[in-house]
Design an enzyme around this catalytic site. Sequence first.
Site, PDB file in Angstrom:
ATOM      1  NE  ARG A 130       2.328   1.140  -2.467  1.00  0.00           N
ATOM      2  CZ  ARG A 130       2.284   1.944  -3.538  1.00  0.00           C
ATOM      3  NH1 ARG A 130       3.391   2.242  -4.188  1.00  0.00           N
ATOM      4  NH2 ARG A 130       1.141   2.433  -3.978  1.00  0.00           N
ATOM      5  CE  LYS A 162      -2.495   4.290 -11.286  1.00  0.00           C
ATOM      6  NZ  LYS A 162      -1.205   3.777 -10.777  1.00  0.00           N
ATOM      7  CD  GLU A 167       6.903   0.466 -10.589  1.00  0.00           C
ATOM      8  OE1 GLU A 167       6.796   0.942  -9.420  1.00  0.00           O
ATOM      9  OE2 GLU A 167       7.409   1.094 -11.529  1.00  0.00           O
TER      10      GLU A 167
END
Lengths: 318, 317
Positions: free
Chosen positions: A201, A295, A243
């Site tokens: 992912r 975030k 990521e």
Amino acid sequence: MKWINNLESFPYPFKGSTYRYSNNSIPMKTPLCVEVTPDYIEEMQLKRTLLNHHAERCYQSLPHTITGQWEIVELVIDHLAAQYPDQFSVEKKGSKWTFNNKILEEKQEFTFGGESTFPEEPLAFISRHVQEDLILMMQRDGDLYLDAGQLCFPANWSLAFNLGMKFKCIHHPIPGFKEEGLDDRILQFLMRLEAGNPWERKNWSLMAGDRLDTSLETFDQWGKLRKQVTKENAGELVHIRVEVQKLFRLPRTNGILFTINTHLLSLENLVSNREWLKQFHDILSELPPHITDYKGISLYKNEVLKYLSEKLESGKVV
Amino acid sequence: MYKEKTIPVYVKAIEQENEFIRRFTLASVNEELLPKFSGGAHISTYIEHGELLVRQYSLTSNPDDTKHYQIAVRLSDTSRGGSRYWHEKMKVGDQLQISYPKNHFPLSFKAKHHVFYAAGIGITPFLSMMNELHSRGSSFELYYASKTEEACAFYDFLQEHYPNQYRFYFSNKRERINSSSLEEHPIGTHVYFCGPESFISDLTESAYQLGYPPSAVHTERFTPPQPKDMQPFNVQLKDGTLVEVARDQTLLEALLNKGIKAPYSCRVGRCGTCELQVVEGEIAHYDSFFSEDQKQSQSRILTCVSRSKSAMLVLDV
């Protein structure tokens, strides 16, 4: 430092015009737990410096993880040698292995599974040869625990703090994660992960600055840049951080290897792709406060939006 | 769609363990090493024989020996083709596909002591579990019930390898595993039951009555608990398609027969891969995957084992 200039190899993370937390994992087409990018040498130097000088924040393990660590050594070396035969090779004579890293010109002989083969633990050894951060989750008594890891490039979290914690405790701070039932569903997904069938992912966030090593422990050093973002400097200062995360079941211990390959791209590079500019503008404008807060974007979101709007209006492709 | 990767293997050796049980040694077709596995692990075997026969068997070999795997197959009285094929058709040299090892019956990490209760072919998952505990130096015991000494699979092996850790119960000698032995295990013991459904449910009930925490009671069913009275039902799909599920058929089988690419993996209600959303209708859950809350929400079904209480289920697929 500009980490990525090649837009084609950037793992662009967005689909659609909105973003919410989800389990966006997909089965991997090419089952590789690690990748070698053009930044290999530069990132390995940075990683090794961090491991040597900040061992506590970059490496943690519990004593029962050694067998699982050896499984990671085997998986990583096999993948490197198979995918990058010009850069890496391995010779196996029974349990006598010779691993050759031709990029760094380092040759290591060791006894696979043997104690005190390396001056450090097996996971620490292999992590010095890959750009990825390597996390070992053990599945024990019906739950998943972070029981070992090498983490040099965290997106604002602490390995030392999370060691030994359950999956749900680790993810507890994510707003809405529990309320939306995501914690249960993703835990179940992970626990049903099967050997031979790895998943991957992408996760993303924004950051002010271009540091790969944004650990919680060093927040004082990099967090204040968030206050310096203006619409004039956003293109250069603000980076999108992606990521690429991969999940492999380790069949001997029934543990899970979680690898994280972190990519940084400056906004000015991102917006040079007109479609990305438009899509990212839509997503960021719509992003609800609980996500921007978590975030760490809230402080400078408006400046970034002004920058993106100007780029859109000018129609200029930088 | 999720479809698991498989490994091509061939049958390297066949040994007759006793009248009803055969042991098969499997090795990689490419002579590559097979993946290691953990104590309690099993594989799915895929055999093309008119239809695709998919069966699950515990790995009975040493988890660190990856040159080959071994499984033990009992010829089932009610074989639906799987064990009959293994016993009557399978020859040395034959090729087949197997899954990577999976483990739905892992050893407890926190247990201070492990006690295995096996009946008949239920011994198989315990072989790799005992191997793992033995190599770790952890303490364990085996209580093993069989009809006779001759029918007792791995009888010699167990005597040779774990001489102080087993107790046999032969029903032709009027010996029976009695649940009172559960009272004699020290606190911190985890118990593991594997065998026929009644064996598992009787022991599980006794363990709970004695106050064992549910987390210390582990069970492995080779076949999912079946509803006593299987009823046919219908499902409706998003595009309006109607699928009939016959009395002797699973919902998953009915969907696949209809050409619908429904996801699946374990086929025994354990892995959760075959989960589908249910929009309408009352589900009869037979899986061991969902939590009680998830079952009560009546919104998701594992098609490989669960059925419908109402005449019709409407699926979001």
